[in-house]
Structure formats: structure tokens, C-alpha cells
Design an enzyme around this catalytic site. Sequence first.
Site, mmCIF file in Angstrom:
data_model
loop_
_atom_site.group_PDB
_atom_site.id
_atom_site.type_symbol
_atom_site.label_atom_id
_atom_site.label_comp_id
_atom_site.label_asym_id
_atom_site.label_seq_id
_atom_site.Cartn_x
_atom_site.Cartn_y
_atom_site.Cartn_z
ATOM 1 N N HIS A 59 67.076 -11.578 -0.638
ATOM 2 C CA HIS A 59 66.239 -12.787 -0.554
ATOM 3 C C HIS A 59 64.774 -12.461 -0.828
ATOM 4 O O HIS A 59 64.328 -11.331 -0.628
ATOM 5 C CB HIS A 59 66.426 -13.522 0.787
ATOM 6 C CG HIS A 59 65.761 -12.904 1.978
ATOM 7 N ND1 HIS A 59 66.219 -13.076 3.262
ATOM 8 C CD2 HIS A 59 64.653 -12.123 2.109
ATOM 9 C CE1 HIS A 59 65.435 -12.442 4.106
ATOM 10 N NE2 HIS A 59 64.482 -11.858 3.434
ATOM 11 N N GLU A 118 67.647 -17.613 0.271
ATOM 12 C CA GLU A 118 68.826 -16.813 0.574
ATOM 13 C C GLU A 118 69.850 -16.889 -0.560
ATOM 14 O O GLU A 118 69.883 -17.889 -1.297
ATOM 15 C CB GLU A 118 69.477 -17.338 1.864
ATOM 16 C CG GLU A 118 68.591 -17.253 3.105
ATOM 17 C CD GLU A 118 68.543 -15.852 3.718
ATOM 18 O OE1 GLU A 118 68.513 -14.852 2.972
ATOM 19 O OE2 GLU A 118 68.517 -15.759 4.957
ATOM 20 N N ASN A 162 69.555 -8.502 1.730
ATOM 21 C CA ASN A 162 70.532 -9.345 1.019
ATOM 22 C C ASN A 162 69.964 -9.887 -0.296
ATOM 23 O O ASN A 162 70.584 -10.724 -0.939
ATOM 24 C CB ASN A 162 70.979 -10.516 1.913
ATOM 25 C CG ASN A 162 69.837 -11.481 2.227
ATOM 26 O OD1 ASN A 162 68.691 -11.243 1.853
ATOM 27 N ND2 ASN A 162 70.142 -12.563 2.923
ATOM 28 N N ASP A 217 56.531 -18.430 4.175
ATOM 29 C CA ASP A 217 57.552 -19.090 4.998
ATOM 30 C C ASP A 217 57.144 -19.191 6.469
ATOM 31 O O ASP A 217 56.171 -18.569 6.904
ATOM 32 C CB ASP A 217 58.917 -18.383 4.853
ATOM 33 C CG ASP A 217 58.828 -16.860 4.887
ATOM 34 O OD1 ASP A 217 57.854 -16.336 5.464
ATOM 35 O OD2 ASP A 217 59.732 -16.202 4.357
HETATM 36 P P1 PGA Z 1 61.338 -7.129 6.435
HETATM 37 O O1 PGA Z 1 61.609 -8.452 5.621
HETATM 38 O O2 PGA Z 1 60.037 -6.638 5.968
HETATM 39 O O3 PGA Z 1 61.266 -7.543 7.870
HETATM 40 O O4 PGA Z 1 62.464 -6.214 6.126
HETATM 41 C C1 PGA Z 1 61.419 -8.421 4.258
HETATM 42 C C2 PGA Z 1 61.598 -9.810 3.753
HETATM 43 O O5 PGA Z 1 62.554 -10.458 4.181
HETATM 44 O O6 PGA Z 1 60.775 -10.252 2.962
#
Ligand code: PGA
Length: 251
Positions: free
Chosen positions: A138, A143, A136, A67
Site C-alpha cells: 500500500h 490498500e 502489502n 492519511d
Molecule cells: P510503516 O508504514 O512506516 O509504519 O511501516 C509505512 C506505510 O504504511 O506507509
Amino acid sequence: MTVEVFPTEAAVAESLARRLADEIVERGTTTLGLPTGRTPLLLYEALVRISRADRVDWTRVRTFNVDEFEGLGSGDATSYRRFMDEHLFSKVSIDPANVGFLDGRAPDLGAECARYERAIADAGGLDRLVLGIGANGHIAFNEPADGLHADTHVATLELTSRAANAWWFGGELHRVPPRALTIGLATVLGARAISVIATGESKADAVRAACQRTVTTRCPASFLQLHADVTVLVDQPVADLLDGPGGVSRR
Ligand code: PGA
């Protein structure tokens, strides 16, 4: 889905870095899908260390990051592209021509997403996809929603996802873009093998939801149940919170 438990976040990183390095050495030519975020920082540190110590040849490795923020690209200090240059690409022998990335500054984002989808397909798909998981649920920036996108698309980020990224923007939440380009669920599930890193107790609920034998668009990571080769690497704080009824099987 196999859950592997490690005592610490550093042990998770070391194990996955060793696996990636071994696969690069064994296969020579390989295509990786890679994440950004706080979680993979230790992974990239370990991967750089192992690559230097073992003189791992990255020249036939291709990468595709999962992403990028809308409006940001390689020239921007807060782009994911810059994150990867800083933490991995500038420190291993990868050919810059083999680095695939979404360009959040592309004038036509729909065309950019289609280009990326084709580029991954033309490369023969992803041999191993490494993912983090959002609190969450994702994966990449897919999302929770009523419906999920199969293909690479522009996603609107939940506030919690933007907040989780604020550290990369000097702690300033308002600077985190509200939208991002991300690979979709078909792109994820098309990878031949998937490794998910989940460390720190804030990820335990998402891991539990992802490992239930129910697939729901409210937890995009639960779609990983549909893939035959997924390993979730967790540290002890996550593992401690996974026990109990409906707990997950582990190795
Ligand atoms: P983070 O993000 O490592 O900053 O917690 C994880 C993700 O969203 O893949």
C-alpha cells in the site's frame, strides 16, 4: 523509478532530510505531501536537526499529510495529526495555517475527502510527496484491491496494516481504527516528484513488486511506475533481497 541504496535506515533518513531541507531553502515556497508511521520517524528527526542547525525557514512551506484514521483528529493522542505535531510541526517554524490535514472526526467524511482534494489543488498540487510503503504494497492507505480509488476517500484497512500501526496505539491492535481517510492514486501521481522510503527486510517484497514493469491493483505501489520522477530510497537489508532475476535497477 530509481532505487537508491544506503547502508542504513539512518543514512536513508539523512539523505532525504537533506534533500527536503535544500528544496525548502532553494524554493522558499513549496508544498510537501508527508507520511506518518514508523518509517519516517528518523526522517523527521533528521529534518528537525538540519532545520535547527541551518535555520531553515519553514514559514512558506505548506504540507498535506496523506492519511488519517476515521474517528480521530487533532485533539486525539493517537491521531496522525498528533504524530506530526509531536515529531515535526512543533519543532520547525511552520505556520499552523499552512498545515493541511484530513479530519477523521468530520461529520461528513465524503465532504471532508472532497474538501481535501480541493485544498491540495488550490495549493497548486504537491511539489514533493514523501511516502512509506506497506508490507502489502500500500501507499498512503490505498490498500490492495480489485480496483483503486483515484481521489481522496475512506479506505478499509487490511489487518496487516492495522497491526503495523498497533505500536502507535500502545500495542493494542483492537484500538487501531478499521478505516482511514487517504489520498487516492490520482492525488499521488499528481505530485511533481515522489520519494518513497522502504527500510527493513519486511518491505523488500513490496518494493520488488512495486518495481516490476507490471502495474497491478494488487500492489498499489506499482502505480508509481506510471510517474516520471519517483525515487525509492532503501537500506541495505532491503537491497540485499532485491537481487536476482527480475531484480531492480538501482543507482
Ligand atoms: P510503516 O508504514 O512506516 O509504519 O511501516 C509505512 C506505510 O504504511 O506507509
